[in-house]
Design an enzyme around this catalytic site. Sequence first.
Site, PDB file in Angstrom:
ATOM      1  N   SER A 198      40.844  12.921 143.576  1.00 42.41           N
ATOM      2  CA  SER A 198      40.431  12.671 142.195  1.00 42.41           C
ATOM      3  C   SER A 198      41.339  11.639 141.540  1.00 42.41           C
ATOM      4  O   SER A 198      42.558  11.661 141.733  1.00 42.41           O
ATOM      5  CB  SER A 198      40.507  13.992 141.416  1.00 42.41           C
ATOM      6  OG  SER A 198      40.496  13.753 140.032  1.00 42.41           O
TER       7      SER A 198
ATOM      8  N   TYR B  30      37.359   7.708 138.137  1.00 38.21           N
ATOM      9  CA  TYR B  30      36.871   7.808 136.765  1.00 38.21           C
ATOM     10  C   TYR B  30      36.959   6.417 136.206  1.00 38.21           C
ATOM     11  O   TYR B  30      38.027   5.808 136.197  1.00 38.21           O
ATOM     12  CB  TYR B  30      37.692   8.816 135.955  1.00 38.21           C
ATOM     13  CG  TYR B  30      37.117  10.199 136.100  1.00 38.21           C
ATOM     14  CD1 TYR B  30      35.782  10.416 135.836  1.00 38.21           C
ATOM     15  CD2 TYR B  30      37.899  11.258 136.506  1.00 38.21           C
ATOM     16  CE1 TYR B  30      35.221  11.667 135.992  1.00 38.21           C
ATOM     17  CE2 TYR B  30      37.348  12.514 136.659  1.00 38.21           C
ATOM     18  CZ  TYR B  30      36.005  12.701 136.403  1.00 38.21           C
ATOM     19  OH  TYR B  30      35.448  13.931 136.559  1.00 38.21           O
TER      20      TYR B  30
END
Length: 389
Positions: free
Chosen positions: A128, A152
């Site tokens: 992540s 992200y």
Amino acid sequence: MAKHWADFQYEIYLNGMTGAVPRLPTDLTRLEEMAEQRLGPGPVGYVAGSAGNGSTARANRAALDRRRIVPRMLRDVHERDLSVEVLGRPLPAPLALAPVGVLSIMHPEAETAAARAAAAQGVPFILSSASSTPMEQVAEAMGDAERWFQLYWAKDREVTRSFLDRAKAAGFSALFVTLDTPLLAWRPRDLDQAYLPFLHGVGTANYFSDPAFRAGLAKPVHEDPNAAVMHFVGMFADPAKTWPDLEFLRENWDGPIVLKGVLHPDDARRAVNAGMDGVVVSNHGGRQVAGSVAAADALPRVVEAAGDRLTVLFDSGVRSGDDIYKALALGARAVLVGRPYAYGLGLDGQAGVEHVIRCLLAELDLTLALSGHSGPTTLGPDDLAEETV
Ligand SMILES: Cc1cc2nc3c(=O)[nH]c(=O)nc-3n(C[C@H](O)[C@H](O)[C@H](O)COP(=O)(O)O)c2cc1C
Ligand SMILES: CC(C)CC(=O)C(=O)O
């Protein structure tokens, strides 16, 4: 001969001859309760929780449970091979660990332990962006094992560029761009405890170690950690992004790009037009859109729209080998699993994550064999029946 993951069951029984039983349950749905008892309601609430009143997470489970396997007999399954090719890479099994942020709330060795477990079992690890460990440290712990990076897509283009450069240099071979989190959803379980992990001494070291991120801070992280967290919260995702913006990522990333969080067939077609390599059919484990379609219900239409132009992966609600079987039969090439390995990590570190991977794949191997398949590639919609209640 390929590895038979099912052999894990006799390893467990043989160990039992010396009085040893597995430290963690082999029915992975029991992990959440154990983790909550051990780690407390804040961190486990964050992991277990979902958007709104939880209806999306429940729908994910219902959509998998409603589909039933229709086993076939007498088809010679004595030699089996779970391997598949995903994004041009040969994998020993159709499984990867989903990107899960801030794993330090579960265990001090966090992403490093989870990544080592994945590497030890030959399963790709998707790191992540919101990792509590800088990506370079995770990469180093993995040697040359398969690793993919989840992005992200930040408001600050320089942070995105820096992440892409760092990920490339650290040997992450594929990019997973998460589309379903332009904003953090309404999550009552966290709101009612006023618990956002980033604000509880955890931070997101992957951002905090990034020069482009630090350049946007008024004060160094150690002088005002909460301001650094709020800067992260305000910039990690960008609700203004639209499809043409993908060009920037295509230009700045040479390897495969996969869009995570696609549920509508038209978005799969748009992914093809944007030159993407794959999609993950996912509703973020029910954590984003409250009232969303169940991921398994969305899967067949996305598979149909993608044809052979995209690699279609799946996540959201997978808790067992038979769940993996069902997702593959609905057309996914491989699945990602999130919460179960986070609980395994919280309960027993690297060994706990390995336990989760081995249970899932042993059960998948057995489900395939008992249903007349020697591997995932022969599965199709005809292997399932849908229960109508
Ligand atoms: C605690 C937690 C943190 C997550 N963090 C991320 C993240 O940083 N990036 C991302 O793309 N998805 C994230 N996800 C979503 C997972 O990648 C995955 O889509 C989801 O967990 C799949 O559902 P499952 O937990 O039912 O397997 C997170 C999920 C959980 C439970
Ligand atoms: C919002 C992110 C930073 C983490 C995430 O994806 C999640 O909690 O589901």
